[in-house]
Each structure stands twice: as structure tokens, then as C-alpha cells.
Write a protein that holds these residues in place. Sequence first.
Motif, short mmCIF file in Angstrom:
data_model
loop_
_atom_site.label_atom_id
_atom_site.label_comp_id
_atom_site.label_asym_id
_atom_site.label_seq_id
_atom_site.Cartn_x
_atom_site.Cartn_y
_atom_site.Cartn_z
N THR A 151 0.86 -1.18 0.00
CA THR A 151 0.00 0.00 0.00
C THR A 151 0.89 1.23 0.00
O THR A 151 1.95 1.25 0.64
N THR A 152 0.48 2.26 -0.75
CA THR A 152 1.30 3.45 -0.94
C THR A 152 0.46 4.72 -0.80
O THR A 152 -0.68 4.77 -1.28
N ILE A 153 1.02 5.73 -0.17
CA ILE A 153 0.46 7.07 -0.16
C ILE A 153 1.41 7.98 -0.93
O ILE A 153 2.62 7.99 -0.66
N GLU A 154 0.87 8.70 -1.91
CA GLU A 154 1.73 9.49 -2.80
C GLU A 154 1.14 10.90 -3.03
O GLU A 154 0.23 11.08 -3.83
N PRO A 155 1.67 11.92 -2.37
CA PRO A 155 1.32 13.29 -2.73
C PRO A 155 2.21 13.78 -3.87
O PRO A 155 3.40 13.44 -3.94
N TYR A 156 1.65 14.58 -4.77
CA TYR A 156 2.47 15.18 -5.82
C TYR A 156 1.91 16.54 -6.21
O TYR A 156 0.74 16.84 -5.99
#
Length: 295
Positions: A151-156
Motif C-alpha cells: 500500500t502506498t500514499i503518494e502526494p504530488y
Amino acid sequence: MKARLIPSLCLMLGICSTLLAQDGKTYTYHTPGSIAQMSKQSAQETEDIGEIDETGAATTLREKLRFNVDLRTAYTTNALLQGNHGSSDVLFLPTIEAGYHTALSDHFNFDLNTKVESAIYSRFQDHGFMGYSAQATVDYHIKPGLPRFYTTIEPYRYDSFDNGQLQTEAVGFTGGTDYGIAFNAGRSLGFVGYSFTDYLSDPGIDTRLVHRVVVGVAHQIQSNLTAQLYYVYQYSDYTDFDRSDSKHTVAGNLIYQFNDHWYGSFTTSFINQESTQAHAGYQSFSTSLGLSLHF
């Protein structure tokens, strides 16, 4: 032999990710082992492909850290991502990355990757942008030889070079699984993966649900030369208005390892996107040459 194969294959996916950066969050594929472990074999990278050997966990802080600099020149037949091959351009794509990887237990790992990237257009200069992103991933390995779950959390965020204004920003929440299997005496690797991402964006017009499937094969031609061919299908459902996209990507890479820190690469890809919104459908062919430093 496997130890030398893994880093090169992993580097390839990161390189192709950079090549496709022109299209925002086009392609992201993660797997185990990640960079900190691989860097101790001979190099590290940002996007990992499949665990085909078992390595010991890093013990010192330096072993858990990684730093990458990538300089890439790319040609694309469709810089505007409109229609079919009607806006060719040459792009300069520099990227700086820093990351951290550590084992949480016998089955869980944590990886943090941060990236600053930019795209500088030769012809369509007003389309240049600067991007900032981070990915925090926790993965779970049941046991060697079985798929990995993560599982990944990715802000960009992407800002325009031309006027400095925000182009788009979002936070992505991803769940996925992937699996890689070595064959041909460890010189080749087949891999497959699936992920689902919920992007919450600003402006809200980019809020979407994304399904990705990837399948491919990689082969170590020589001890320092590796080739890869893969296919990615991505389906995006935009939740704030009536739009859905189906994207097909076929990509190939060659990567040459000069030493434990320097890599040269040649990449190419073809994208065909179909959309319920006529202006969002397009085709493009891209190719690039790059030089990467990993330490």
C-alpha cells in the motif's frame, strides 16, 4: 548473477517512468526489495520489479539511504498529448531523488521515496513544468516465492515553468500486488502486477480512480547490459465528470552499467489512449537517452 540482474531491471522501470513523466502520473509500478537493499548489490533505483533473490536487511543508516540523479534527453511525436503524433518535440528531463528503505519485521518493509523532476520543452516551451512528489510504501511478503502486497500514499504537485502557476496537485492512495519469477539460470525475469489508486486532486477535475496492470520480461544480455520489454494497461475513471480513459503502453529499454554508480540507458515507448472525451485521446511515440548516477 541474480544480484546483478535485479538492480538493472529496477533501474529500467524508473527510467521509463521518467520518460513518461510528460504525461503526469502515467506509470507507477512498485515491488519488493526496493532500493536500499539493491544498492548494496550494485545499484539502486526508484521502481522495483519483483523479488528473485533474498538479501539481508540493511543495518546502518547509510545502507538504508539512497540518492539518484538522472539526466535524460527525449524525443516525442506528441508533446501536447493531443491527436496522433502531431506535435513533435525534444525534451530535457532532469530528476533528483532521495529515498529510505528499512525492514519493519520479517514480512513487512517500509520505503520512502522523494523526487524533484522537471520537463523542459524545446518547441513548446510554455508546457514546461516542475514536479514534486513523495511515495511512502509498506509492503508485505508472505514468504519467498509468493506475490508481494503493498500500500502506498503518494502526494504530488506540478507547477508551470511558464507562469509559475499550479498545474495540478493530488494525493494518491494505492493498493497493489506484484510477482516476479526468474528463469534461464537467473538471467531472465518475468513479472506481472496490478494496482488500484484513488487520486484526490486539486483542481477536482483530475480526481480519478485508476486501475493498472503490467506484464513484462527482462533479460541480462551481458553482465553489464540488460534489456526489458513490457506492456501496461491503465484504466482511469474520472469521478467529477463524465470521462474515462483506456491507455495502452508498450515500452522497451536497454541499460548499460558502467560501474556500481553510473548507468547509461536507451528507452522507447508507444502510447495509445482512448477516451470518452474526444480531446483526451491521443497516440505518441517517445524515445530517450539518459545517464544516471546512483549513490
